[in-house]
Write an enzyme that holds these catalytic residues in place. Structure first.
Site, PDB file in Angstrom:
ATOM      1  NE  ARG A   1      -2.742   0.646   3.444  1.00  0.00           N
ATOM      2  CZ  ARG A   1      -2.026   1.063   4.498  1.00  0.00           C
ATOM      3  NH1 ARG A   1      -1.406   2.219   4.463  1.00  0.00           N
ATOM      4  NH2 ARG A   1      -1.937   0.313   5.579  1.00  0.00           N
TER       5      ARG A   1
ATOM      6  CE1 TYR B   1     -16.011  11.229 -15.948  1.00  0.00           C
ATOM      7  CE2 TYR B   1     -15.547  11.408 -13.613  1.00  0.00           C
ATOM      8  CZ  TYR B   1     -15.934  10.659 -14.703  1.00  0.00           C
ATOM      9  OH  TYR B   1     -16.248   9.348 -14.526  1.00  0.00           O
TER      10      TYR B   1
ATOM     11  CG  ASP C   1      -9.168  15.915 -15.458  1.00  0.00           C
ATOM     12  OD1 ASP C   1      -8.450  15.214 -16.202  1.00  0.00           O
ATOM     13  OD2 ASP C   1     -10.264  15.533 -15.010  1.00  0.00           O
TER      14      ASP C   1
ATOM     15  CE  LYS D   1     -12.316   7.656 -18.409  1.00  0.00           C
ATOM     16  NZ  LYS D   1     -12.619   8.956 -17.820  1.00  0.00           N
TER      17      LYS D   1
HETATM   18  C1  PLP Z   1     -12.999   9.461 -16.587  1.00  0.00           C
HETATM   19  C2  PLP Z   1     -12.577  10.796 -16.148  1.00  0.00           C
HETATM   20  C3  PLP Z   1     -12.330  11.076 -14.798  1.00  0.00           C
HETATM   21  C4  PLP Z   1     -12.538  10.044 -13.700  1.00  0.00           C
HETATM   22  O1  PLP Z   1     -11.669   8.978 -13.801  1.00  0.00           O
HETATM   23  P1  PLP Z   1     -12.021   7.474 -13.330  1.00  0.00           P
HETATM   24  O2  PLP Z   1     -10.827   6.720 -13.760  1.00  0.00           O
HETATM   25  O3  PLP Z   1     -13.289   7.088 -14.024  1.00  0.00           O
HETATM   26  O4  PLP Z   1     -12.201   7.508 -11.847  1.00  0.00           O
HETATM   27  C5  PLP Z   1     -11.891  12.339 -14.473  1.00  0.00           C
HETATM   28  N1  PLP Z   1     -11.700  13.295 -15.412  1.00  0.00           N
HETATM   29  C6  PLP Z   1     -11.939  13.063 -16.719  1.00  0.00           C
HETATM   30  C7  PLP Z   1     -11.710  14.152 -17.709  1.00  0.00           C
HETATM   31  C8  PLP Z   1     -12.398  11.817 -17.130  1.00  0.00           C
HETATM   32  O5  PLP Z   1     -12.646  11.600 -18.422  1.00  0.00           O
END
Ligand code: PLP
Length: 380
Positions: free
Chosen positions: A46, A98, A170, A195
Site C-alpha cells: 500500500r 467531468y 485535469d 482513458k
Molecule cells: C474518466 C474521467 C475522470 C474520472 O476517472 P475514473 O478513472 O473514471 O475515476 C476524471 N476526469 C476526466 C476528464 C475523465 O474523463
C-alpha cells in the site's frame, strides 16, 4: 530525449536480477525486512510497490514533473489532489468538467468546509471574477467535457501564482503527449489513466504529478493513509499502455480531424466541437498550449434528442459506452449519460443540449468510421 523514448525506457530498465525486459509484476503485499532495525525501500505494497514505482516515475517524466503518484481510479487521484486544501478554503473550477469531479466538490469537499464556485470554462475573466480572498485552488479541465472548451492554463497560472493560489489541471483528454500543464505554470496535473494512458479500455486508474516537493509529500501521505492505490497488475497494464501513447495519440487525432471536417459539412449536423477546427472559438489558444488536438469530439444535431437516439442506434462500429480514450470508437449522449443527473436547466446553463453526441474516436480506419456515422446519420 524525446517523449516516445522516455515512455519506453525511463524508469523501466531491464530487471537487474533476471534481465526481464518488461518491469515485473510484483504481486506481493509485503517484503522481507533486513532485520528489526532496517527495512528496505519496499516493505508493504500500500505504501510502495516496485511495479507502481516504475509507473509513477514514468508518469512524472512524461509530464515533465518531479514526482508521480498512481491511484486506484481517476476520481481517487482528484480527491487526493484536493486534500491539500483545508476547511475554509475555496475552489474555483471550470463548469464544463467531468461529473465525478463535481461530485467530489459537492458531496465530499463541501460538507467538509471547502466550497467550489464554477466559472465558464473558456473565460479567463470569469475565473478571475469568481476568486475570493479564501480561494486556494483553481481547477481546470481543458479541453473540457463534453464541449471541448479551452481554458488558458498559462494566463491563469501566472495570475494564480501572484495570489498564492494553486492551479490543478485535469489533463485526461490531452494526455501528456499533447499537453504538459506543468510547463505552462500549473502546480498539479491529474489524470484518469483509465482513458488514453491505459488506452485499451481494460483498466481503471488515476495519477497525480507535481514538481513541488511539499505538495508531493502531502499527497503521497494521503495516498498511503487514504489507501486508494492501484494493484501491481493494473500498474503493469498502464506501463504497457504508455509505451504506445505517442503512436496512439497521433492516430486518434488524425482520425478525429478527418471526422470533424467531414461532419462539419453534413446537413444533419448543427455544430462540431473540436479544438482542431479553425471554426472552434479557441482554436488559436489550443494551438498555443497543446501540441495536438486529441481524439474527442462532440457534435450537436439539428434534430435534438430524437436525432441523437437515431444516430446512436444506427452506428455499428461506435459502441454506446461511458468511457473514452480506448482503441475502439465510443459514442455517448452527455444529456442522458454523463450529465444525466443534472436538470435540463442546469445542463442548458452549461451549454449542453439534448441533441449533443460525444464521440471518442478510436484507432479504426477513418473511412470506415465515417461510413458508419454517415449511414447512421442518413436514418435521421
Ligand atoms: C474518466 C474521467 C475522470 C474520472 O476517472 P475514473 O478513472 O473514471 O475515476 C476524471 N476526469 C476526466 C476528464 C475523465 O474523463
Amino acid at each position: 530525449m524525446h517523449f516516445e523514448t522516455l515512455a519506453i525506457h525511463d524508469g523501466q530498465a531491464p530487471d537487474p536480477q533476471t534481465g526481464s525486459v518488461t518491469v515485473p509484476i510484483f504481486q506481493t503485499s509485503t517484503f522481507e525486512r533486513e532485520d528489526l532495525d532496517h527495512r528496505r525501500e519496499f516493505f508493504y505494497s500500500r505504501v510502495a510497490n516496485p511495479t507502481r514505482s516504475a509507473l509513477e516515475s514514468t508518469l512524472a517524466l512524461l509530464e515533465n514533473g518531479k514526482h508521480g503518484l498512481a491511484f486506484a481510479s481517476g476520481v481517487a487521484a482528484m480527491n487526493a489532489a484536493m486534500q491539500v486544501l483545508k476547511p475554509g478554503d475555496h475552489i474555483v473550477a471550470g463548469c464544463d468538467i467531468y461529473g465525478g469531479t463535481i461530485r467530489i466538490c459537492e458531496q465530499l469537499m463541501r460538507p467538509w468546509g471547502v466550497e467550489t464556485t464554477y466559472a465558464a470554462s473558456e473565460s479567463t475573466e470569469d475565473y478571475l471574477a469568481c476568486i475570493r480572498p479564501e480561494t486556494r485552488m483553481i481547477w481546470l479541465e481543458t479541453p473540457s467535457n463534453p464541449l471541448l472548451q479551452i481554458s488558458d492554463i498559462r494566463a491563469l497560472s501566472a495570475i494564480a501564482r501572484e495570489r498564492n493560489i494553486l492551479v490543478a489541471v485535469d489533463n485526461t483528454f490531452s494526455s501528456p503527449y499533447f499537453q504538459r500543464p506543468l510547463d505552462l505554470g500549473a502546480h498539479i496535473v491529474v489524470h484518469s489513466t483509465t482513458k488514453y494512458i491505459g488506452g485499451h479500455s481494460d483498466v481503471i486508474g488515476g495519477a497525480v504529478v507535481t514538481s513541488d516537493d511539499n505538495l508531493h509529500h502531502r499527497i503521497r501521505n494521503y495516498q498511503a493513509a487514504g489507501g486508494a492505490v492501484p494493484a501491481p497488475w493494473d500498474c503493469w497494464l498502464l506501463l504497457r499502455g504508455l509505451k504506445t501513447l505517442k503512436v496512439r495519440m497521433e492516430e486518434h487525432q488524425k482520425n478525429a480531424m478527418h471526422l470533424a471536417l467531414a461532419l462539419e459539412s453534413h446537413p444533419a449536423v448543427e455544430r462540431v466541437f473540436y479544438p482542431g477546427l479553425p471554426s472552434h472559438p479557441q482554436h488559436e489558444l489550443a494551438g498555443l498550449q497543446m501540441s495536438g488536438y486529441g481524439g474527442m469530439l462532440t457534435i450537436a444535431l439539428k434534430g435534438g434528442l430524437p436525432a441523437a437516439r437515431k444516430l446512436i442506434a444506427g452506428t455499428k462500429l461506435f459502441i454506446l459506452a461511458d468511457s473514452l480514450g480506448g482503441v475502439e470508437s465510443l459514442i455517448a449522449s452527455p444529456a442522458k449519460m454523463t450529465l444525466g443527473a443534472l436538470t435540463e436547466e442546469q445542463r442548458r446553463r452549461r451549454g449542453c443540449t439534448d441533441g449533443m453526441v460525444r464521440l471518442s474516436i478510436g484507432l479504426e480506419n477513418a473511412e470506415d468510421l465515417q461510413e458508419d456515422l454517415f449511414n447512421a446519420l442518413a436514418t435521421i
